[in-house]
Design an enzyme around this catalytic site. Sequence first.
Site, short mmCIF file in Angstrom:
data_model
loop_
_atom_site.label_atom_id
_atom_site.label_comp_id
_atom_site.label_asym_id
_atom_site.label_seq_id
_atom_site.Cartn_x
_atom_site.Cartn_y
_atom_site.Cartn_z
N TRP A 58 10.76 129.51 26.85
CA TRP A 58 11.49 128.23 26.89
C TRP A 58 12.54 128.27 25.79
CZ3 TRP A 58 10.11 123.51 23.74
CH2 TRP A 58 10.76 122.37 24.21
N ASP A 114 1.44 126.86 22.92
CA ASP A 114 2.20 125.75 23.48
C ASP A 114 1.56 125.45 24.83
OD1 ASP A 114 4.03 123.90 24.32
OD2 ASP A 114 5.79 125.18 24.06
N LYS A 133 4.35 115.89 31.37
CA LYS A 133 4.22 116.26 32.78
C LYS A 133 2.93 115.72 33.39
CE LYS A 133 7.47 119.31 31.48
NZ LYS A 133 8.01 119.42 30.14
C1 LMR Z 1 11.84 122.16 30.91
O1 LMR Z 1 11.51 123.28 30.51
O2 LMR Z 1 12.67 122.00 31.81
C2 LMR Z 1 11.19 120.94 30.33
O3 LMR Z 1 10.20 121.33 29.42
C3 LMR Z 1 12.15 119.97 29.79
C4 LMR Z 1 12.76 120.40 28.49
O4 LMR Z 1 12.64 119.66 27.52
O5 LMR Z 1 13.35 121.48 28.41
#
Ligand code: LMR
Length: 397
Positions: free
Chosen positions: A130, A211, A246
Site C-alpha cells: 500500500w 497491518d 472496511k
Molecule cells: C485503499 O487502499 O484504497 C484504501 O485503503 C484507502 C486508502 O486510504 O488508501
Amino acid sequence: MFEHVETYPGDPILTLNETFIADTRAGKINLGIGVYLNDASKLPVMRAVAEAETALLQSPGVRPYLPMEGAPAYRKQVQRLLFGADSAALAAKRIATAQTLGGSGALKVGGDFLKSYFPKAQVWICDPTWDNHRAIFGGAGFTVNAYPYYSAALQHVDFDAMLAALGKVPAGDIVVLHACCHNPTGADLSEQQWRTLATLVRERGLLPFFDIAYQGFGAGLDEDAFAIRHFVAEGIPLLVASSFSKNFSLYGERCGSLSIVCDNAPEADNVLGQLKAAVRRNYSNPPTHGARIISAVLENPALDAEWTGELNAMRGRIQAMREGLYAQLRALRPDRNFDYLIKQTGMFSYTGLTVAQVRKLREESAIYLLESGRICIAALTQATLSTVAAAIAKVID
Ligand code: LMR
C-alpha cells in the site's frame, strides 16, 4: 513567502478518487479506491451499525475529551477481535492498545513511537505494498527498504525470495507485514508459510509491524487474525495497526487501533504511556462517535452476531464477484490465464494490466483502477461485472 512550495503530485489512490468524482460521464465505474460497495453500488450502512447508532442518538450523551489512548470499552473490544477472547497475552496484560485515527493513524503513532525508541532501526515493506506505508514510515524519519513479495510470473507470493531477503535483514529492524487480504495484490501467505516466517523473525530478532485493515474479508474474523495470534503465541514482540473502516463500513469515522505486544505487564504500561505521549503530540486524543458505535455493537451479543453475519455476507459477495469476473474473462479471452483472480483473496486483485491499459480503461470506458493494475473486486456488482469484463478483455493485447 511560500513560493518554494512545490505542486503536490497527488496520491495514487485518493487523488484518483477525486478525479473519478469529477468525471461527468454516465456509467463511470470506480474500482480504484478500496471500499466495499453493496450490489446496488452503494456504500452500505450495516444494520448492526444503524441499530447501535439509532440507540445512541436517542439519548445523546455528552462528548468529553477521550483519554489520549481512547475509549476503554472500544480498546477492550479491539483486543478481543485481534488477539482472541482467550488470549494468554491479554490475560497477562502485556498488550498496550490505543484507539487511533484509522489504520493510517495507527501506523503513524506506531512509526513515531518506534523512531523514538529504535532510532537506528530501518523499516522493511513488501514489494509491492500500500503506497502510504512508504510515505508514513518515511515521514516518521525511517529509511524504508523493500523486500520481495509478489511474483507476476508465479501470480502469487514468491515466498522463497521473501524469506531469503528477510533472512539478511539486520536484527532489530522493523518488518511491515499484511496480516490478511494483502493490499494491493490479494496474495497472502499460507498458515504454514506464516509459521516458517515466525521462526525466522524470532531467530533473527526482527520486529514485526502487522497491518490488518480487512479482518473478516479474507476467510473469517478469527482465520484472518491467524498470523498475528500465531506470532504472539510464539512469544514474538510485535505491533499491530488495525482498521474498522472496511469491516464496519465506517470509513469517515476513522476508527482504528494500535496494539503493541510486550514481554510483560510493566513493559506494556510504559509502552502505553509513550503511545499516549505520541498521540498527544499528533492530535491530542481521538474522536468519540465512531468508537461508541463500534463498542456498542461488539459489546452486545445480538448486535455482534448480526454484524458478523453481515460481514460474512459481504465476504461472500466479494467472492461471487471474483468468481464472476474470472468466468467472464475466461469466456471472453480463452487465450489468457486469469487464475490469479481465484487464487487471491480479500478486496483486491492484482491484474497485471499495464499503466497504458489502465489509462485506456479510464479514458475509453470510464472504468477506474489503480495504475499499478490493482482492481477493487469489492466494488464490482452484478450490474457492472459484464461491462468491466468486456472492457478488460478488450484492452489486453
Ligand atoms: C485503499 O487502499 O484504497 C484504501 O485503503 C484507502 C486508502 O486510504 O488508501
